[in-house]
Design a protein around this motif. Structure first.
Motif, PDB file in Angstrom:
ATOM      1  N   THR A  46       0.865  -1.282  -0.050  1.00  0.00           N
ATOM      2  CA  THR A  46       0.020  -0.162   0.169  1.00  0.00           C
ATOM      3  C   THR A  46       1.059   1.263  -0.017  1.00  0.00           C
ATOM      4  O   THR A  46       0.765   2.259  -0.805  1.00  0.00           O
ATOM      5  N   PHE A 135     -10.298  -4.017   2.945  1.00  0.00           N
ATOM      6  CA  PHE A 135      -9.763  -2.548   3.100  1.00  0.00           C
ATOM      7  C   PHE A 135     -10.817  -1.879   1.687  1.00  0.00           C
ATOM      8  O   PHE A 135     -10.554  -0.525   1.587  1.00  0.00           O
ATOM      9  N   GLY A 150      -5.159   0.344   7.441  1.00  0.00           N
ATOM     10  CA  GLY A 150      -5.462  -0.916   8.201  1.00  0.00           C
ATOM     11  C   GLY A 150      -6.986  -1.346   8.402  1.00  0.00           C
ATOM     12  O   GLY A 150      -7.240  -2.061   9.016  1.00  0.00           O
TER      13      GLY A 150
HETATM   14  N1  ASP Z   1      -3.209  -2.598   2.886  1.00  0.00           N
HETATM   15  C1  ASP Z   1      -4.291  -1.482   3.764  1.00  0.00           C
HETATM   16  C2  ASP Z   1      -3.157  -0.700   4.662  1.00  0.00           C
HETATM   17  O1  ASP Z   1      -1.931  -1.152   4.686  1.00  0.00           O
HETATM   18  C3  ASP Z   1      -5.144  -1.991   4.575  1.00  0.00           C
HETATM   19  C4  ASP Z   1      -4.729  -3.037   5.609  1.00  0.00           C
HETATM   20  O2  ASP Z   1      -3.542  -3.712   5.380  1.00  0.00           O
HETATM   21  O3  ASP Z   1      -5.478  -3.143   6.464  1.00  0.00           O
HETATM   22  O4  ASP Z   1      -3.628   0.126   5.200  1.00  0.00           O
END
Ligand code: ASP
Ligand code: MG
Length: 403
Positions: A46, A135, A150
């Motif tokens: 991300t 997500f 997250g």
């Molecule tokens: N990939 C997204 C992030 O790093 C969502 C997740 O990992 O939960 O925020």
């Protein structure tokens, strides 16, 4: 059982790890469970995508960012479904949209409004394993949205609620929730069970494991959450309703928040409505005020002290400045070298003397308490930051959390 299993970025960090996840998921399926898997993007992915966008623009359109960022989770979902099918466990990968996750329209920080579990339920009935890209969702215009950093924990909990799963397992590189930070107190123990409310109060302990938003949603939807590691078979920590915990300990954990600043307002004019004026202005500016102390007034003025998170400090200063300029506050001072230690446990609802033990522990260690606040299940104390670790270890001992 119907189980949702969510795997975070490190658990799917490379192809070998995705294969490990496939093995673990297939074990659950073999054991007779129906399984919906929710995945994060591979760790670092991300951020990499964010960096790509930054190369072109410091302020890219948020709808495009959602298109971009949601792709990371789709990669892992697709790969995992391919790996599972190859092992003889038919699996279908789904985007947030296909999984029926409807959100509001605020791109890059959308809220889930509704989940239509129809498509997932049909596939489960057909015996398939479902792998959902976390997500993300879709808004009512059909545009892809993402749920904030997250956010795949949230996807998992919301899906578990919508399909009525018996369990929502969150797999990370941490083995569960501990009585306190093991880096501060090596005698810290992993908790078998903890209530939603305790988990929310112990946020600082869970921060690396679980988003608070997800715990709130689990509480609301009554989802049994388990946090555990994907790197061993070690059992994790169950986060559930208080009623499901037969014998709750007096105290479950000690949390430490180093991220607080104390703001002292001196010579605050003592008139009805002044506190309301100050704290409303802070709230309007989205500043999260935690503890507040107001002293007894004399000579028409009083002192008010409160704490805010470090990253709200500058905004808070400018609010306070306004009142200093108008003459309603004589002087202000700021102390960043403080921290907040909290003793948390549902058992304290029905037991006396829990707070007294916290205070005497501070006294025994010669630690001065600057501020105190309590709730039904928490006692928090603001102390000088240099005593943070001493306080945590002292309290951990005093409440015999290593036993
Ligand atoms: N990939 C997204 C992030 O790093 C969502 C997740 O990992 O939960 O925020
Ligand atoms: Mg995460």
């Amino acid at each position: 059982m119907l189980i949702v299993q969510k795997f975070g970025g490190t658990s799917v960090g490379d192809l070998e790890r995705i294969q490990n996840v496939a093995n673990r998921v297939s074990e659950s399926k073999k054991a007779g469970n129906d399984v919906v898997v929710v995945v994060s993007a591979m760790s670092g992915e991300t951020n990499k995508l964010l960096g790509y966008a930054e190369y072109f623009s410091s302020n890219p359109a948020r709808a495009e960012m959602d298109m971009l960022l949601s792709s990371g989770e789709r990669v892992t979902a697709s790969l995992l479904a391919i790996a599972l099918s190859e092992m003889g466990f038919p699996a279908t990968a789904m985007s947030g949209r296909k999984a029926g996750i409807l959100t509001d329209e605020s791109h890059t920080k959308a809220r889930i409004e509704d989940i239509n579990p129809h498509a997932m339920k049909e596939l489960l009935k057909a015996g398939k394993i479902i792998v959902v890209a976390g997500f993300q969702g879709v808004n009512k215009n059909g545009d892809v949205t993402t749920l904030g950093r997250g956010g795949s924990d949230l996807s998992a909990v919301a899906i578990a609620g919508a399909i009525g799963a018996d369990l929502c397992e969150i797999y990370t590189d941490v083995s569960g929730i501990y009585t306190t930070d093991p880096r501060i107190e090596p005698k810290a123990k992993k908790l078998d069970k903890i209530s939603y409310d305790e988990m929310l109060e112990l946020a600082s302990l869970g921060a690396k494991v679980l988003q608070n938003r997800s715990v709130e949603m689990a509480k609301k939807l009554n989802v049994n959450l388990v946090t555990r590691t994907s790197f061993s078979n070690e059992e994790g920590t169950l986060i559930t309703k208080e009623e499901n915990i037969m014998e709750s300990p007096l105290v479950s954990g000690i949390a430490l928040d180093r991220n607080q600043t104390r703001i002292s307002l001196m010579g605050v004019i003592d008139r009805p409505g002044i506190a309301s004026d100050i704290f409303n202005k802070l709230a309007e500016n989205d500043i999260n005020v935690d503890m507040i102390i107001q002293n007894k007034a004399h000579d028409g003025a009083t002192n008010i002290d409160f704490t805010v998170p470090l990253n709200d400090l500058n905004d808070a200063k400018s609010v306070v400045d306004g009142f200093v300029k108008s003459g309603e506050i004589k002087a202000d001072s700021y102390n960043e070298d403080i921290c907040k230690v909290s003793v948390v446990g549902v058992g304290m609802k029905s037991h006396a003397g829990v707070a007294a033990l916290a205070f005497s522990t501070m006294a025994d260690n010669n630690i001065n308490i600057n501020m105190i606040s309590t709730s039904e299940i928490k006692i928090s104390m603001v102390i000088d930051e240099k005593y943070a670790e001493l306080a945590v270890r002292g309290l951990h001992d005093a409440y015999e959390l290593d036993k």
